[in-house]
Design a protein around this motif. Structure first.
Motif, PDB file in Angstrom:
ATOM      1  N   GLU A 265      20.713  13.782   9.429  1.00  0.00           N
ATOM      2  CA  GLU A 265      20.546  12.492   9.097  1.00  0.00           C
ATOM      3  C   GLU A 265      20.437  11.180   9.850  1.00  0.00           C
ATOM      4  OE1 GLU A 265      18.662  11.879   5.455  1.00  0.00           O
ATOM      5  OE2 GLU A 265      18.113   9.858   6.957  1.00  0.00           O
ATOM      6  N   HIS A 266      19.186  10.491   9.611  1.00  0.00           N
ATOM      7  CA  HIS A 266      19.396   9.627  10.824  1.00  0.00           C
ATOM      8  C   HIS A 266      19.880   7.528  10.344  1.00  0.00           C
ATOM      9  CE1 HIS A 266      15.527   8.965  10.410  1.00  0.00           C
ATOM     10  NE2 HIS A 266      15.212   7.796  10.793  1.00  0.00           N
ATOM     11  N   ARG A 267      19.218   7.892   8.509  1.00  0.00           N
ATOM     12  CA  ARG A 267      19.318   6.741   7.839  1.00  0.00           C
ATOM     13  C   ARG A 267      20.525   6.557   7.405  1.00  0.00           C
ATOM     14  NH1 ARG A 267      15.062   8.740   3.926  1.00  0.00           N
ATOM     15  NH2 ARG A 267      16.024   9.652   4.233  1.00  0.00           N
ATOM     16  N   ASP A 268      20.861   5.247   6.964  1.00  0.00           N
ATOM     17  CA  ASP A 268      21.952   4.508   6.908  1.00  0.00           C
ATOM     18  C   ASP A 268      21.987   4.774   5.426  1.00  0.00           C
ATOM     19  OD1 ASP A 268      23.289   4.361   8.598  1.00  0.00           O
ATOM     20  OD2 ASP A 268      22.655   2.337   9.185  1.00  0.00           O
ATOM     21  N   GLY A 269      22.891   5.197   4.274  1.00  0.00           N
ATOM     22  CA  GLY A 269      23.665   4.348   2.997  1.00  0.00           C
ATOM     23  C   GLY A 269      22.377   5.387   2.305  1.00  0.00           C
ATOM     24  N   VAL A 270      22.021   6.823   2.505  1.00  0.00           N
ATOM     25  CA  VAL A 270      21.335   7.724   1.739  1.00  0.00           C
ATOM     26  C   VAL A 270      22.331   8.196   1.358  1.00  0.00           C
ATOM     27  CG1 VAL A 270      18.667   7.521   3.372  1.00  0.00           C
ATOM     28  CG2 VAL A 270      20.541   9.471   4.065  1.00  0.00           C
ATOM     29  N   VAL A 271      22.002   8.520   0.648  1.00  0.00           N
ATOM     30  CA  VAL A 271      22.120  10.108  -0.209  1.00  0.00           C
ATOM     31  C   VAL A 271      22.449  11.314  -0.226  1.00  0.00           C
ATOM     32  CG1 VAL A 271      23.525  11.249  -2.370  1.00  0.00           C
ATOM     33  CG2 VAL A 271      23.116   9.009  -2.729  1.00  0.00           C
ATOM     34  N   MET A 272      23.210  12.230   0.430  1.00  0.00           N
ATOM     35  CA  MET A 272      22.123  13.334   1.744  1.00  0.00           C
ATOM     36  C   MET A 272      23.177  14.246   0.771  1.00  0.00           C
ATOM     37  SD  MET A 272      24.427  12.133   4.870  1.00  0.00           S
ATOM     38  CE  MET A 272      24.224  14.116   5.893  1.00  0.00           C
ATOM     39  N   ASP A 273      21.442  14.576  -0.259  1.00  0.00           N
ATOM     40  CA  ASP A 273      21.240  15.499  -1.492  1.00  0.00           C
ATOM     41  C   ASP A 273      20.480  16.343  -0.748  1.00  0.00           C
ATOM     42  OD1 ASP A 273      19.509  14.191  -2.059  1.00  0.00           O
ATOM     43  OD2 ASP A 273      20.449  13.588  -4.816  1.00  0.00           O
ATOM     44  N   GLY A 274      20.150  16.382   0.301  1.00  0.00           N
ATOM     45  CA  GLY A 274      18.545  16.677   0.584  1.00  0.00           C
ATOM     46  C   GLY A 274      18.863  17.974   1.951  1.00  0.00           C
ATOM     47  N   ASP A 275      18.136  17.948   2.399  1.00  0.00           N
ATOM     48  CA  ASP A 275      18.278  19.161   3.895  1.00  0.00           C
ATOM     49  C   ASP A 275      18.887  18.538   4.908  1.00  0.00           C
ATOM     50  OD1 ASP A 275      16.192  17.456   4.234  1.00  0.00           O
ATOM     51  OD2 ASP A 275      14.530  18.935   4.988  1.00  0.00           O
ATOM     52  N   LYS A 276      19.874  17.598   4.879  1.00  0.00           N
ATOM     53  CA  LYS A 276      20.376  17.291   5.931  1.00  0.00           C
ATOM     54  C   LYS A 276      21.690  17.759   5.822  1.00  0.00           C
ATOM     55  CE  LYS A 276      16.604  16.685   8.074  1.00  0.00           C
ATOM     56  NZ  LYS A 276      15.775  14.505   8.053  1.00  0.00           N
ATOM     57  N   THR A 277      22.007  18.204   6.787  1.00  0.00           N
ATOM     58  CA  THR A 277      23.788  18.418   6.570  1.00  0.00           C
ATOM     59  C   THR A 277      24.376  17.526   7.316  1.00  0.00           C
ATOM     60  OG1 THR A 277      22.929  20.925   6.474  1.00  0.00           O
ATOM     61  CG2 THR A 277      24.992  20.789   6.817  1.00  0.00           C
ATOM     62  N   GLU A 278      24.417  17.111   8.197  1.00  0.00           N
ATOM     63  CA  GLU A 278      25.737  15.749   8.958  1.00  0.00           C
ATOM     64  C   GLU A 278      24.137  14.562   9.490  1.00  0.00           C
ATOM     65  OE1 GLU A 278      26.259  17.974  13.065  1.00  0.00           O
ATOM     66  OE2 GLU A 278      28.557  16.665  12.291  1.00  0.00           O
ATOM     67  N   HIS A 279      24.951  13.644   9.589  1.00  0.00           N
ATOM     68  CA  HIS A 279      24.698  11.861   9.984  1.00  0.00           C
ATOM     69  C   HIS A 279      25.041  11.894  11.389  1.00  0.00           C
ATOM     70  CE1 HIS A 279      23.885   7.757   9.365  1.00  0.00           C
ATOM     71  NE2 HIS A 279      23.140   8.343   8.435  1.00  0.00           N
ATOM     72  N   VAL A 280      23.661  11.258  12.090  1.00  0.00           N
ATOM     73  CA  VAL A 280      23.958  10.956  13.603  1.00  0.00           C
ATOM     74  C   VAL A 280      25.254  10.281  13.447  1.00  0.00           C
ATOM     75  CG1 VAL A 280      23.012   9.197  15.163  1.00  0.00           C
ATOM     76  CG2 VAL A 280      21.954  11.011  13.053  1.00  0.00           C
ATOM     77  N   ALA A 281      25.779   9.586  12.380  1.00  0.00           N
ATOM     78  CA  ALA A 281      26.527   8.524  12.860  1.00  0.00           C
ATOM     79  C   ALA A 281      28.087   9.296  13.209  1.00  0.00           C
ATOM     80  CB  ALA A 281      27.437   8.094  11.545  1.00  0.00           C
ATOM     81  N   GLU A 282      28.559  10.458  12.482  1.00  0.00           N
ATOM     82  CA  GLU A 282      29.750  11.444  12.698  1.00  0.00           C
ATOM     83  C   GLU A 282      29.048  12.428  14.147  1.00  0.00           C
ATOM     84  OE1 GLU A 282      30.183   9.786   9.601  1.00  0.00           O
ATOM     85  OE2 GLU A 282      28.716  11.611   9.018  1.00  0.00           O
ATOM     86  N   PHE A 283      27.782  12.576  14.100  1.00  0.00           N
ATOM     87  CA  PHE A 283      26.932  13.913  15.946  1.00  0.00           C
ATOM     88  C   PHE A 283      27.512  12.896  16.896  1.00  0.00           C
ATOM     89  CE2 PHE A 283      23.824  14.990  17.950  1.00  0.00           C
ATOM     90  CZ  PHE A 283      23.375  16.180  18.234  1.00  0.00           C
ATOM     91  N   VAL A 284      26.627  11.944  17.097  1.00  0.00           N
ATOM     92  CA  VAL A 284      26.802  10.880  17.768  1.00  0.00           C
ATOM     93  C   VAL A 284      28.268  10.996  19.151  1.00  0.00           C
ATOM     94  CG1 VAL A 284      24.553   9.974  18.242  1.00  0.00           C
ATOM     95  CG2 VAL A 284      26.130   9.104  17.357  1.00  0.00           C
ATOM     96  N   ARG A 285      29.189  10.464  17.376  1.00  0.00           N
ATOM     97  CA  ARG A 285      31.010  10.426  17.924  1.00  0.00           C
ATOM     98  C   ARG A 285      31.475  11.339  18.346  1.00  0.00           C
ATOM     99  NH1 ARG A 285      31.665   5.360  12.852  1.00  0.00           N
ATOM    100  NH2 ARG A 285      31.193   7.163  12.190  1.00  0.00           N
ATOM    101  N   VAL A 286      31.199  12.223  17.518  1.00  0.00           N
ATOM    102  CA  VAL A 286      32.021  13.653  18.205  1.00  0.00           C
ATOM    103  C   VAL A 286      31.648  13.753  19.485  1.00  0.00           C
ATOM    104  CG1 VAL A 286      32.235  16.331  17.366  1.00  0.00           C
ATOM    105  CG2 VAL A 286      32.615  14.623  15.933  1.00  0.00           C
ATOM    106  N   LEU A 287      30.358  13.967  20.072  1.00  0.00           N
ATOM    107  CA  LEU A 287      29.699  14.055  20.706  1.00  0.00           C
ATOM    108  C   LEU A 287      30.361  13.305  22.490  1.00  0.00           C
ATOM    109  CD1 LEU A 287      25.757  15.536  20.468  1.00  0.00           C
ATOM    110  CD2 LEU A 287      27.902  16.396  21.389  1.00  0.00           C
ATOM    111  N   GLY A 288      30.492  12.359  21.406  1.00  0.00           N
ATOM    112  CA  GLY A 288      31.306  10.991  22.334  1.00  0.00           C
ATOM    113  C   GLY A 288      32.256  11.937  23.334  1.00  0.00           C
ATOM    114  N   ARG A 289      33.230  12.697  22.536  1.00  0.00           N
ATOM    115  CA  ARG A 289      34.470  12.647  22.798  1.00  0.00           C
ATOM    116  C   ARG A 289      34.592  13.788  23.539  1.00  0.00           C
ATOM    117  NH1 ARG A 289      38.384  10.864  18.156  1.00  0.00           N
ATOM    118  NH2 ARG A 289      37.016   8.744  17.923  1.00  0.00           N
TER     119      ARG A 289
END
Ligand code: CP
Length: 339
Positions: free
Chosen positions: A79-103
């Motif tokens: 999911e890339h949009r901010d502030g959405v309720v992630m109750d659809g088909d998207k499992t992870e948000h870009v916010a965590e994805f890119v910061r984890v990859l950055g480690r």
């Protein structure tokens, strides 16, 4: 930390430096390994041959390790949009994805095409910008909805290599294709050519104009670099005196969300909007360029793409050298290891 999202963020001098660096990588003068003991993540939402292979090889040649991820395939749906309720088909948000990859990784490359569904939204490059917003490491645009700067810089390098320095008459021509395609390649090609000070002609059928705001930026860049910019609906006149013919098809902005209307509209352009031998005779012995993949005898005839004027394979090779230059610039070249 600095991202590589569009050449519009770089000065003329910085673009020149990238071309010079890429040429040094190509000749073997620069054998530096600025990625030694480091990894670069490559995130592909869409298919690729050239970008994926050239990035993986380039990272290896710079001494690094490539981590290739495909959201929804080899990694979680994003999911890339901010502030959405992630109750659809998207499992992870870009916010965590890119910061984890950055480690784990020194940089993150991302390919995220336009879906061609909503022009007003997609023209803002929402996925790419979400990556850039949350990343703690440089983001490299491997083709977004609006830009393909790795391609356009390889294109500028190819023009320099084939035709030398100085202003050239460079024509971007729309071509018929059975379905609408994204605009990233034409946008970035025209922008970079304008930044380099070339005499740029954009030829397209009425209704297939590029983005108005981007064209204004391109106009300003062209004026600042001492170039010229022309837009025409006359493909034959556009070829007159051209030194570079760059073919690409793209979808009409007004038909985002209604591809069947675009397909019906573009049908009338099928015969005329193709690069063929007859049109190439109008040019000043122009080189023929295309980013690939290309549909033969749809975008360009066999006679042109197989002719000595075609530089498409060298152009594809230059993706490797240019991306090494881009990564070395972003991630710090070790001058001591040159030679
Ligand atoms: N030109 C280009 O980006 O090719 P791929 O889509 O194969 O990566």
């Amino acid at each position: 930390m600095r991202h590589f999202l569009t050449t519009g963020d770089l000065s003329h001098a910085e673009l020149e430096a990238l071309i010079e660096s890429a040429l040094r990588f190509k000749t073997g003068e620069d054998k530096s390994k600025p990625l030694a003991d480091r990894s670069v993540a490559l995130v592909f939402f869409n298919p690729s041959l050239r970008t994926r292979a050239s990035m993986q090889v380039g990272i290896y040649e710079l001494g690094g390790n490539a981590v290739v991820l495909e959201p929804g395939g080899t990694s979680w749906t994003l999911e890339h949009r901010d502030g959405v309720v992630m109750d659809g088909d998207k499992t992870e948000h870009v916010a965590e994805f890119v910061r984890v990859l950055g480690r784990y990784c020194a940089a993150i490359g991302v390919r995220t095409f336009a879906a061609l569904k909503n022009w007003d939204e997609e023209r803002t490059d929402p996925v790419l910008n979400a990556f850039a917003k949350y990343a703690d490491v440089p983001i490299i645009n491997l083709e977004s909805a609006m830009h393909h700067p790795c391609q356009s810089m390889a294109d500028m390098m190819t023009i320099r290599e084939k035709l030398g320095a100085g202003r050239k008459r460079v024509v971007l021509t729309w071509a018929w294709h059975p379905k609408p395609l994204p605009m990233a390649v034409p946008n970035s090609f025209v922008l970079a050519a304008a930044q380099m000070g070339h005499e740029v002609v954009v030829a397209c059928p009425s209704g297939y104009e590029l983005d108005d705001e981007l064209m204004e930026t391109i106009r300003q860049q062209s004026a600042g670099a001492g170039g010229r910019l022309e837009v025409t609906n006359d493909i034959n006149a556009a070829f007159d005196g051209a030194e570079v013919i760059y073919a690409k098809s793209w979808g009409a902005k007004r038909f985002y969300g209604t591809p069947e209307k675009d397909i019906a509209q573009r049908a009338e352009h099928r015969e005329k909007w193709i690069v063929d031998e007859e049109k190439m005779t109008r040019t000043n012995r122009a080189i023929f360029m295309h980013c690939l993949p290309v549909r033969r005898n749809v975008i360009v005839t066999d006679g042109v793409i197989d002719s000595p004027q075609s530089v498409v394979i060298d152009e594809a090779e230059n993706r490797l050298h240019m991306q090494k230059a881009i990564m070395a610039s972003l991630l710090g070249k070790k001058e001591t290891s040159r030679g």
